[in-house]
Design a protein around this motif. Structure first.
Motif, mmCIF file in Angstrom:
data_model
loop_
_atom_site.group_PDB
_atom_site.id
_atom_site.type_symbol
_atom_site.label_atom_id
_atom_site.label_comp_id
_atom_site.label_asym_id
_atom_site.label_seq_id
_atom_site.Cartn_x
_atom_site.Cartn_y
_atom_site.Cartn_z
ATOM 1 N N ALA A 91 59.662 14.706 -43.981
ATOM 2 C CA ALA A 91 58.246 14.451 -44.246
ATOM 3 C C ALA A 91 57.428 14.455 -42.957
ATOM 4 N N ILE A 92 57.986 13.878 -41.892
ATOM 5 C CA ILE A 92 57.289 13.865 -40.603
ATOM 6 C C ILE A 92 57.054 15.294 -40.119
ATOM 7 N N GLU A 93 58.095 16.120 -40.179
ATOM 8 C CA GLU A 93 57.945 17.507 -39.718
ATOM 9 C C GLU A 93 56.984 18.275 -40.619
ATOM 10 N N ALA A 94 57.012 17.977 -41.918
ATOM 11 C CA ALA A 94 56.066 18.629 -42.833
ATOM 12 C C ALA A 94 54.627 18.256 -42.470
ATOM 13 N N CYS A 95 54.413 16.994 -42.083
ATOM 14 C CA CYS A 95 53.074 16.555 -41.672
ATOM 15 C C CYS A 95 52.625 17.294 -40.414
ATOM 16 N N VAL A 96 53.526 17.409 -39.436
ATOM 17 C CA VAL A 96 53.188 18.091 -38.185
ATOM 18 C C VAL A 96 52.833 19.549 -38.457
ATOM 19 N N GLU A 104 52.918 28.210 -32.835
ATOM 20 C CA GLU A 104 52.894 27.929 -31.400
ATOM 21 C C GLU A 104 52.530 26.473 -31.123
ATOM 22 N N GLN A 105 51.815 25.837 -32.085
ATOM 23 C CA GLN A 105 51.410 24.453 -31.905
ATOM 24 C C GLN A 105 52.482 23.477 -32.390
ATOM 25 N N HIS A 106 53.032 23.726 -33.590
ATOM 26 C CA HIS A 106 53.954 22.729 -34.145
ATOM 27 C C HIS A 106 55.415 22.948 -33.756
ATOM 28 N N PHE A 107 55.776 24.178 -33.375
ATOM 29 C CA PHE A 107 57.194 24.429 -33.121
ATOM 30 C C PHE A 107 57.768 23.582 -31.980
ATOM 31 N N PRO A 108 57.064 23.374 -30.860
ATOM 32 C CA PRO A 108 57.655 22.545 -29.799
ATOM 33 C C PRO A 108 58.054 21.151 -30.287
ATOM 34 N N PHE A 109 57.258 20.573 -31.183
ATOM 35 C CA PHE A 109 57.599 19.251 -31.713
ATOM 36 C C PHE A 109 58.836 19.340 -32.601
ATOM 37 N N ILE A 110 58.876 20.342 -33.469
ATOM 38 C CA ILE A 110 60.028 20.518 -34.356
ATOM 39 C C ILE A 110 61.287 20.710 -33.520
ATOM 40 N N ARG A 111 61.200 21.537 -32.499
ATOM 41 C CA ARG A 111 62.364 21.793 -31.651
ATOM 42 C C ARG A 111 62.811 20.516 -30.948
ATOM 43 N N ALA A 117 68.358 15.574 -32.882
ATOM 44 C CA ALA A 117 69.311 15.527 -34.001
ATOM 45 C C ALA A 117 70.681 16.043 -33.576
ATOM 46 N N LEU A 118 70.697 17.063 -32.749
ATOM 47 C CA LEU A 118 71.968 17.624 -32.286
ATOM 48 C C LEU A 118 72.791 16.607 -31.499
ATOM 49 N N THR A 119 72.100 15.712 -30.812
ATOM 50 C CA THR A 119 72.790 14.721 -29.993
ATOM 51 C C THR A 119 72.821 13.348 -30.667
ATOM 52 N N ARG A 120 72.518 13.326 -31.955
ATOM 53 C CA ARG A 120 72.541 12.098 -32.765
ATOM 54 C C ARG A 120 71.598 11.034 -32.209
ATOM 55 N N LYS A 121 70.460 11.476 -31.690
ATOM 56 C CA LYS A 121 69.454 10.544 -31.172
ATOM 57 C C LYS A 121 68.145 10.695 -31.945
ATOM 58 N N TRP A 122 68.256 11.094 -33.221
ATOM 59 C CA TRP A 122 67.050 11.392 -33.987
ATOM 60 C C TRP A 122 66.150 10.181 -34.203
ATOM 61 N N ASP A 123 66.694 8.952 -34.023
ATOM 62 C CA ASP A 123 65.846 7.777 -34.186
ATOM 63 C C ASP A 123 64.821 7.655 -33.053
ATOM 64 N N ALA A 124 64.959 8.487 -32.016
ATOM 65 C CA ALA A 124 63.987 8.499 -30.912
ATOM 66 C C ALA A 124 62.947 9.594 -31.102
ATOM 67 N N GLN A 126 59.977 9.736 -32.092
ATOM 68 C CA GLN A 126 58.589 9.529 -31.667
ATOM 69 C C GLN A 126 58.369 9.893 -30.205
ATOM 70 N N SER A 127 59.441 9.978 -29.428
ATOM 71 C CA SER A 127 59.298 10.403 -28.032
ATOM 72 C C SER A 127 58.809 11.848 -27.939
ATOM 73 N N CYS A 128 58.954 12.602 -29.032
ATOM 74 C CA CYS A 128 58.527 14.002 -29.030
ATOM 75 C C CYS A 128 57.009 14.137 -28.978
ATOM 76 N N PHE A 129 56.277 13.085 -29.346
ATOM 77 C CA PHE A 129 54.823 13.136 -29.203
ATOM 78 C C PHE A 129 54.449 13.216 -27.734
ATOM 79 N N GLN A 130 55.073 12.386 -26.933
ATOM 80 C CA GLN A 130 54.787 12.403 -25.502
ATOM 81 C C GLN A 130 55.261 13.705 -24.871
#
Length: 241
Positions: A91-96, A104-111, A117-124, A126-130
């Motif tokens: 849902a978060i990625e759908a919102c972005v 070009e705008q949303h892909f960097p956040f998705i990536r 997720a690959l490193t099992r740190k998906w709970d972090a 929100q750091s992708c906003f910064q």
């Protein structure tokens, strides 16, 4: 006397579309995925990201559809293959994606999220906003208001309406053609169907379609296998490829 405004507007539209990519028509690339699927995360981080570096993105219209192998009950509740956290991130990625429609705008956040997720740190996540300089509040508002869930129901409807139905994720469709197990060869398909001037990265890729070894079948598990998937560990699944 007719207003000169309409002809001038028409001329402006023509001038805006003088680039070769616009004249030829971009190739539509739809990627149906889910956020905590290791195959999807690896594809986003290692393969899709490449098109923004090698110039293939200039001839492609990339559409990301986060839902994947989720299920929607008759009452409208959503169950995700990798649990409730995946439902939230879908849902978060759908919102972005909705808030910043251009890839070009949303892909960097998705990536960024998929790399976590690959490193099992998906709970972090929100750091992708910064990291990407996207403002967080519009996304949080989208999710908390329930609009993110509505976007997920739309993605579910689109995913479930695929013909032929998707067999696994990521499920990649290029100009209406599902690539199936050859999805990692998606750039060759983009280059092969584009009818304009090709970027340098396309040279030789048309030959790769016949020669390419089929990619992994992706994530074919159903939502009821969540407990098994979690016990094994997403990182172990990825590094065991």
């Amino acid at each position: 006397m007719a207003s000169p405004t309409l002809p001038l507007r028409s001329l402006a539209l023509v001038l805006l579309c003088l680039s070769p990519a616009c004249a030829a028509g971009r190739v539509t690339v739809s990627v149906y995925y889910e956020t905590l699927c290791p195959f999807c995360s690896a594809f986003v981080v290692n393969d899709l990201a490449r098109i923004f570096q090698d110039g293939v993105s200039s001839i492609a219209d990339l559409r990301l559809v986060p839902f994947g192998n989720g299920r929607v009950s008759a009452e409208g509740s959503i169950t995700c293959q990798h649990g409730e956290e995946e439902c939230q991130l879908n849902a978060i990625e759908a919102c972005v994606i909705r808030l910043w429609p251009k890839a070009e705008q949303h892909f960097p956040f998705i990536r960024c999220v998929e790399h976590l997720a690959l490193t099992r740190k998906w709970d972090a996540w929100q750091s992708c906003f910064q990291e990407t300089s996207l403002p967080s509040q519009p996304v949080i508002d989208c999710y908390n208001s329930g609009y993110g869930r509505q976007l997920e129901l739309q993605n579910a409807a689109e995913t479930n309406a695929l013909q032929p139905p998707h067999q696994f994720v990521p499920w990649v469709v290029v100009n209406g053609k599902p690539l199936g197990e050859d999805y990692m060869n998606f750039e060759a398909y983009i280059c092969s169907v584009y009818n304009g001037e090709l970027p340098a990265a396309c040279k030789g890729k048309h030959l790769a379609i016949a020669q390419h070894t089929k990619a992994s079948g992706g994530d074919k598990r159903n939502p009821h296998e969540v407990a098994v998937a979690l016990s094994i560990g997403i990182a172990a699944l990825w590094f065991g490829l």
